[in-house]
Motif scaffolding. Structure first.
Motif, PDB file in Angstrom:
ATOM      1  N   ARG A 107     113.388  27.735  59.609  1.00 26.41           N
ATOM      2  CA  ARG A 107     114.107  28.000  61.085  1.00 26.41           C
ATOM      3  C   ARG A 107     113.557  27.552  61.687  1.00 26.41           C
ATOM      4  NH1 ARG A 107     113.664  32.933  64.353  1.00 26.41           N
ATOM      5  NH2 ARG A 107     113.630  33.718  62.251  1.00 26.41           N
ATOM      6  N   HIS A 108     113.785  26.490  62.915  1.00 33.78           N
ATOM      7  CA  HIS A 108     114.128  25.229  63.737  1.00 33.78           C
ATOM      8  C   HIS A 108     113.840  25.847  65.082  1.00 33.78           C
ATOM      9  CE1 HIS A 108     118.024  25.684  65.066  1.00 33.78           C
ATOM     10  NE2 HIS A 108     118.501  25.885  63.708  1.00 33.78           N
ATOM     11  N   ARG A 117     131.810  43.035  72.979  1.00 34.05           N
ATOM     12  CA  ARG A 117     132.051  42.366  71.496  1.00 34.05           C
ATOM     13  C   ARG A 117     131.808  40.436  71.987  1.00 34.05           C
ATOM     14  NH1 ARG A 117     132.965  45.543  67.167  1.00 34.05           N
ATOM     15  NH2 ARG A 117     134.098  43.989  66.208  1.00 34.05           N
ATOM     16  N   LYS A 118     130.831  39.613  71.296  1.00 32.09           N
ATOM     17  CA  LYS A 118     130.780  38.386  71.202  1.00 32.09           C
ATOM     18  C   LYS A 118     130.780  37.865  69.295  1.00 32.09           C
ATOM     19  CE  LYS A 118     125.152  38.427  69.664  1.00 32.09           C
ATOM     20  NZ  LYS A 118     124.211  38.378  70.779  1.00 32.09           N
ATOM     21  N   ARG A 119     131.082  36.628  69.621  1.00 32.00           N
ATOM     22  CA  ARG A 119     131.431  35.678  68.276  1.00 32.00           C
ATOM     23  C   ARG A 119     130.325  35.087  67.985  1.00 32.00           C
ATOM     24  NH1 ARG A 119     136.254  35.592  66.951  1.00 32.00           N
ATOM     25  NH2 ARG A 119     137.830  35.916  68.438  1.00 32.00           N
ATOM     26  N   ARG A 120     129.336  35.106  66.923  1.00 31.45           N
ATOM     27  CA  ARG A 120     128.153  34.182  66.605  1.00 31.45           C
ATOM     28  C   ARG A 120     128.944  32.964  66.143  1.00 31.45           C
ATOM     29  NH1 ARG A 120     126.052  37.339  62.952  1.00 31.45           N
ATOM     30  NH2 ARG A 120     124.717  38.394  64.079  1.00 31.45           N
ATOM     31  N   SER A 121     128.289  31.629  66.797  1.00 30.54           N
ATOM     32  CA  SER A 121     128.347  29.847  66.376  1.00 30.54           C
ATOM     33  C   SER A 121     127.805  29.946  65.771  1.00 30.54           C
ATOM     34  CB  SER A 121     128.746  29.705  67.716  1.00 30.54           C
ATOM     35  OG  SER A 121     129.574  28.458  67.484  1.00 30.54           O
ATOM     36  N   VAL A 122     128.574  29.028  64.832  1.00 26.42           N
ATOM     37  CA  VAL A 122     127.392  27.928  63.589  1.00 26.42           C
ATOM     38  C   VAL A 122     127.719  26.896  63.387  1.00 26.42           C
ATOM     39  CG1 VAL A 122     126.551  28.466  60.994  1.00 26.42           C
ATOM     40  CG2 VAL A 122     127.641  30.355  61.751  1.00 26.42           C
ATOM     41  N   ARG A 123     126.589  26.242  64.005  1.00 25.95           N
ATOM     42  CA  ARG A 123     127.359  24.519  63.711  1.00 25.95           C
ATOM     43  C   ARG A 123     127.313  24.257  62.172  1.00 25.95           C
ATOM     44  NH1 ARG A 123     128.059  21.531  68.736  1.00 25.95           N
ATOM     45  NH2 ARG A 123     128.387  19.399  68.130  1.00 25.95           N
ATOM     46  N   ILE A 124     127.835  23.429  61.517  1.00 26.87           N
ATOM     47  CA  ILE A 124     127.957  23.251  60.326  1.00 26.87           C
ATOM     48  C   ILE A 124     128.339  21.858  60.052  1.00 26.87           C
ATOM     49  CG2 ILE A 124     129.336  23.481  58.288  1.00 26.87           C
ATOM     50  CD1 ILE A 124     130.519  26.009  58.441  1.00 26.87           C
ATOM     51  N   LEU A 125     126.809  20.991  59.080  1.00 26.15           N
ATOM     52  CA  LEU A 125     127.146  19.594  59.627  1.00 26.15           C
ATOM     53  C   LEU A 125     126.915  19.081  58.344  1.00 26.15           C
ATOM     54  CD1 LEU A 125     126.877  16.386  61.207  1.00 26.15           C
ATOM     55  CD2 LEU A 125     124.635  16.958  60.112  1.00 26.15           C
ATOM     56  N   GLY A 175     113.172  30.094  67.735  1.00 23.58           N
ATOM     57  CA  GLY A 175     114.552  28.991  67.354  1.00 23.58           C
ATOM     58  C   GLY A 175     115.734  29.798  66.311  1.00 23.58           C
ATOM     59  N   GLY A 176     116.854  28.818  65.985  1.00 25.44           N
ATOM     60  CA  GLY A 176     117.638  29.125  65.225  1.00 25.44           C
ATOM     61  C   GLY A 176     117.111  29.338  63.776  1.00 25.44           C
ATOM     62  N   LYS A 177     118.395  29.160  63.103  1.00 24.16           N
ATOM     63  CA  LYS A 177     118.057  29.136  61.354  1.00 24.16           C
ATOM     64  C   LYS A 177     119.062  27.834  61.128  1.00 24.16           C
ATOM     65  CE  LYS A 177     116.606  33.936  60.857  1.00 24.16           C
ATOM     66  NZ  LYS A 177     117.285  34.358  62.251  1.00 24.16           N
ATOM     67  N   THR A 178     118.355  27.013  60.055  1.00 25.21           N
ATOM     68  CA  THR A 178     119.614  26.428  59.531  1.00 25.21           C
ATOM     69  C   THR A 178     119.870  26.438  58.184  1.00 25.21           C
ATOM     70  OG1 THR A 178     118.771  24.547  61.094  1.00 25.21           O
ATOM     71  CG2 THR A 178     119.562  23.947  58.678  1.00 25.21           C
ATOM     72  N   ARG A 179     120.499  26.823  57.118  1.00 27.96           N
ATOM     73  CA  ARG A 179     120.835  26.767  55.617  1.00 27.96           C
ATOM     74  C   ARG A 179     121.100  25.336  55.602  1.00 27.96           C
ATOM     75  NH1 ARG A 179     120.265  30.534  51.647  1.00 27.96           N
ATOM     76  NH2 ARG A 179     120.317  32.213  53.537  1.00 27.96           N
ATOM     77  N   MET A 180     120.308  25.257  54.906  1.00 28.43           N
ATOM     78  CA  MET A 180     120.406  24.204  53.363  1.00 28.43           C
ATOM     79  C   MET A 180     121.286  24.432  52.529  1.00 28.43           C
ATOM     80  SD  MET A 180     117.016  21.603  55.117  1.00 28.43           S
ATOM     81  CE  MET A 180     115.965  22.606  54.212  1.00 28.43           C
ATOM     82  N   SER A 203     120.636  27.641  68.753  1.00 24.86           N
ATOM     83  CA  SER A 203     122.234  28.488  67.550  1.00 24.86           C
ATOM     84  C   SER A 203     121.730  28.601  65.830  1.00 24.86           C
ATOM     85  CB  SER A 203     123.383  27.784  67.815  1.00 24.86           C
ATOM     86  OG  SER A 203     122.673  26.279  68.020  1.00 24.86           O
ATOM     87  N   ASP A 204     122.657  29.108  65.528  1.00 28.39           N
ATOM     88  CA  ASP A 204     122.252  28.921  63.633  1.00 28.39           C
ATOM     89  C   ASP A 204     123.227  27.437  62.981  1.00 28.39           C
ATOM     90  OD1 ASP A 204     120.914  30.772  63.531  1.00 28.39           O
ATOM     91  OD2 ASP A 204     122.563  32.599  63.696  1.00 28.39           O
ATOM     92  N   ARG A 205     123.101  26.811  62.787  1.00 29.82           N
ATOM     93  CA  ARG A 205     123.143  25.990  61.436  1.00 29.82           C
ATOM     94  C   ARG A 205     123.607  26.002  60.637  1.00 29.82           C
ATOM     95  NH1 ARG A 205     120.841  20.527  63.737  1.00 29.82           N
ATOM     96  NH2 ARG A 205     118.858  21.337  63.435  1.00 29.82           N
ATOM     97  N   VAL A 206     124.413  25.408  59.616  1.00 27.05           N
ATOM     98  CA  VAL A 206     124.534  24.770  58.016  1.00 27.05           C
ATOM     99  C   VAL A 206     124.299  23.110  57.804  1.00 27.05           C
ATOM    100  CG1 VAL A 206     126.324  25.044  56.506  1.00 27.05           C
ATOM    101  CG2 VAL A 206     125.557  26.982  57.865  1.00 27.05           C
ATOM    102  N   TYR A 207     123.141  22.869  57.288  1.00 28.89           N
ATOM    103  CA  TYR A 207     123.363  21.812  56.876  1.00 28.89           C
ATOM    104  C   TYR A 207     123.835  21.870  55.418  1.00 28.89           C
ATOM    105  CZ  TYR A 207     121.647  16.493  57.213  1.00 28.89           C
ATOM    106  OH  TYR A 207     121.736  15.648  56.335  1.00 28.89           O
ATOM    107  N   PHE A 208     124.836  20.715  55.071  1.00 28.51           N
ATOM    108  CA  PHE A 208     124.811  20.953  53.741  1.00 28.51           C
ATOM    109  C   PHE A 208     125.114  19.167  52.820  1.00 28.51           C
ATOM    110  CE2 PHE A 208     129.147  20.814  55.632  1.00 28.51           C
ATOM    111  CZ  PHE A 208     129.916  20.195  54.478  1.00 28.51           C
TER     112      PHE A 208
END
Length: 524
Positions: free
Chosen positions: A476-477, A361-369, A482-487, A458-463
């Motif tokens: 998708r970037h 089992r692994k953790r999914r890391s999300v970068r939040i900016l 590549g990973g995905k960015t949720r704006m 990696s996945d990212r959130v940009y708000f």
């Protein structure tokens, strides 16, 4: 009943906002001179080279000074939009004559009569953005006619919402981050519903609002307050100034005893005014943050435009003395900078081996900016679209140009478009420090702190916070692998009564509205 900590979902957080904090060792003698050169050096390696099959005869130049006339070339530099022209500015308002590309060796004027964005999206320019230019310098004029523009940020493409995640995650394992902005504490004076909606939000987060709210609230692992926490000072002060002026005018015809009585009332009025001005931050501390933290919910607090800290970005964290109650909860409260960046790891998800068996089992890391949205709205004000004759400066008639303010002479960028433009530029505040003032006392030895680091796979959130309305887009970037960015455009709570629930596992957003019917849900 408040949800026990043992029954609440948790997310592991890693801090990355230290790069936005003021350094005590920063050199203050030349606060701005190295900003553009550091930004150019940092972003230059991230700008893609022109494809060889479409630009076989293009010569790549390391500096603008090396450009040759009549030789198709590719060069990287910083865009400068200038209005310093001879004569009447409105008579000379021409994009071709006012756009330059600059580096440490010099600058060259640009003409965009047939230019296009290499990514295929509309081409917007703003002072301070770093890009690569394919074009040819004309012999007689020395102006570089641009063919294509390559931006410094990651190339992105929109992703359909139904293709958000490849893995299916059980609903019971969902972990949420609640995003809220524009609380405008202190605005309840004369508006009981404003304070009531904030109280409803606190009850929802702590699980005291309905059975469904209890179930959903138990999966909120963290609350991020994206600026706008205090009401604008001017809205409080203007009433006091008007009352003081009226009292001063009326005191001129008073007797000595009446004037003495008036002075005592004035002292009491000043003390009342002090308490009133302190009320917004006091309400934020006692009525909003403290109950949430007491419920065991971690909070990341970003300052905003009207919050009590420095005005120019990056804004430094609110001082602990301003939040005496909330600060007693220790590490549950993170007083962070604006902009803000961190990584969050949701609960563990099964990973299959080559034979399809669950091996670990692994953790999914999300970068939040993200930020409170001030720098994004500056981009909306300063950016110019130059690949469409209907939306450039020269689209206005001469009489309209004379009667139109510069603030309204902007392209059709909405908040989501401006947010995506900064992502494609690879920079949170590309217009700083020239058009957007920024905090000068930064340690720039490691580069421009506003640069958006590549997320790679990696996945990212940009708000952005304090938006007029909720909006979101998934892109998708970094190419197909590549990973995905949720704006996300986080709506102002004071204007819309809405907050956003972000699912860390699926990157899906859910809007929760606190209206007359108590709560409405709208998935996105």
């Amino acid at each position: 009943m408040t949800i026990p900590s043992s029954q609440r979902s948790h997310a592991v957080q890693e801090h990355h906002w230290n790069r936005f904090l003021r350094s005590s060792s920063a050199d203050n003698t030349h606060p701005y001179c190295d900003v553009y050169s550091k930004r150019l050096a940092h972003l230059r390696p991230h700008i893609p080279l022109p494809s060889s099959h479409s630009h076989e005869h293009i010569t790549s130049k390391a500096r603008i000074l090396e450009l040759e006339e009549s030789v198709p070339s590719y060069v990287i530099g910083t865009v400068i939009l200038s209005s310093e022209v001879d004569g009447d500015v409105f008579d000379n308002l021409n994009m071709a004559a006012n756009v330059y590309l600059e580096d440490d060796s010099g600058r060259v004027a640009l003409e965009f009569s047939s230019a296009r964005n290499a990514s295929g999206s509309p081409l917007y320019l703003i002072t301070g953005m770093v890009c690569g230019i394919v074009g040819t310098v004309q012999e007689r004029t020395g102006v570089m006619v641009v063919q294509e523009v390559y931006l410094a940020g990651e190339q992105v493409c929109e992703v359909l919402e139904e293709d958000v995640m490849e893995e299916e995650v059980e609903e019971e394992e969902d972990v949420y981050v609640l995003l809220v902005s524009g609380l405008e504490c202190g605005s309840g004076n004369g508006d009981v519903s404003a304070s009531f909606r904030r109280d409803l939000l606190v009850d929802y987060i702590t699980g005291q609002l309905f059975a469904d709210g209890y179930r959903k609230a138990g999966r909120i692992a963290r609350v991020v307050v994206a600026g706008g926490s205090c009401v604008k000072f001017e809205s409080i002060a203007k009433d006091h100034r008007a009352a003081a002026a009226a009292a001063a005018n009326g005191s001129k015809s008073l007797s000595a005893a009446q004037k003495d009585s008036w002075k005592k009332k004035k002292v009491a009025s000043i003390e009342l005014r002090k308490q009133t001005l302190l009320y917004p931050i006091k309400e934020l501390d006692e009525s909003f943050l403290a109950p949430i933290l007491a419920g065991g919910v971690p909070v990341d607090l970003l300052p905003g435009k009207y919050d009590p800290t420095n005005v120019n970005p990056p804004q430094q964290p609110l001082h602990a003395s301003l939040l005496p109650h909330a600060s007693t909860f220790g590490s549950l409260l993170n007083r962070v900078s604006n902009p803000y960046e961190c990584s969050m790891m949701s609960m563990m998800i099964d990973d299959d081996d080559e034979e399809g068996h669950k091996k670990r089992r692994k953790r999914r890391s999300v970068r939040i900016l993200g930020s409170d949205g001030t720098v994004i709205r500056e981009v909306m004000r300063e950016a110019r679209r130059i690949d469409s004759p209907n939306s450039s400066w020269s689209s206005l008639s001469l009489s309209d140009q004379r009667d139109t303010k510069l603030d309204s002479m902007v392209c059709d960028l909405n908040e989501m478009d401006a947010l995506q433009l900064t992502l494609q530029c690879g920079h949170i505040a590309p217009s700083s420090p020239d058009c957007t003032p920024c905090f000068p006392l930064l340690q720039l030895t490691k580069g421009d702190p506003f640069v958006i680091e590549a997320a790679k796979s990696s996945d990212r959130v940009y708000f952005m916070g304090n938006s007029n309305e909720f909006d979101t887009k998934l892109v998708r970037h970094g190419g197909d692998g590549g990973g995905k960015t949720r704006m996300i455009c986080i709506p102002s709570f004071a204007k819309t009564s809405q907050v956003v629930l972000l699912n860390l596992n699926s990157l899906k957003c859910e809007v929760v509205e606190f209206g007359n019917d108590m709560m409405d849900f709208d998935g996105a």
